[in-house]
Design a protein around this motif. Structure first.
Motif: not given
Length: 155
Positions: A64-65, A78-82, A146-155
């Motif tokens: 996020x930073x 905030x360290x929260x995946x959203x 991309x966003x889907x890969x990051x979502x799987x990594x962080x979500x």
């Protein structure tokens, strides 16, 4: 017989001492990731060598930073995946260099897909790890995070 058999308490002590493993110091690569997150993003997480919720949250804070610094994302760190963090996720591919690539490499390693180097340079090892992660998570294995890969990594 009594002279050759140690007293039971002594045997128990010896067995207990022998059964206690050397102090587990955690994974050295994970410790390195934790130290880097602390120094770059002041996340103040324990450097224990274990991947748990605090390390994941610190990784998201770093992401996020970087999104704010590099892309002016204006998202809450905030360290929260959203949804805002997901929507701000860039496409990271072979040839990319920098802190977001490092965070990607660290996240891949922590999820069991070794990029064979966490140097912030998206090379062939990172691309292979991204594709393996994508396949393992039902995503199109194009090697682009991309966003889907990051979502799987962080979500």
């Amino acid at each position: 017989m009594n002279g050759t058999t140690p007293p039971p308490t002594q045997v128990e002590s010896e067995v207990i001492v022998k059964d206690i493993p050397a102090k587990d110091s955690g994974n050295q690569t994970i410790k390195s990731i934790q130290r880097k997150l602390n120094s770059r993003y002041r996340t103040k997480i324990d450097v224990d060598g274990y991947y748990g919720p605090n390390t994941k949250k610190a990784l998201i804070k770093g992401f996020q930073t970087e999104l704010n610094k590099q892309y002016g994302a204006k998202i809450n760190v905030d360290g929260i995946w959203g949804p805002k963090t997901k929507a701000a996720s860039p496409n990271v591919r072979e040839g990319a260099v920098g802190n977001i690539t490092y965070i990607l490499q660290a996240a891949l390693f922590l999820e069991g897909h070794n990029p064979h180097g966490m140097d912030g340079i998206f090379g062939s090892g990172t691309e292979i790890a991204v594709k393996a992660f994508q396949r393992a998570n039902g995503l199109s294995a194009d090697g682009i995070a991309g966003e889907n890969t990051f979502a799987k990594l962080f979500g």
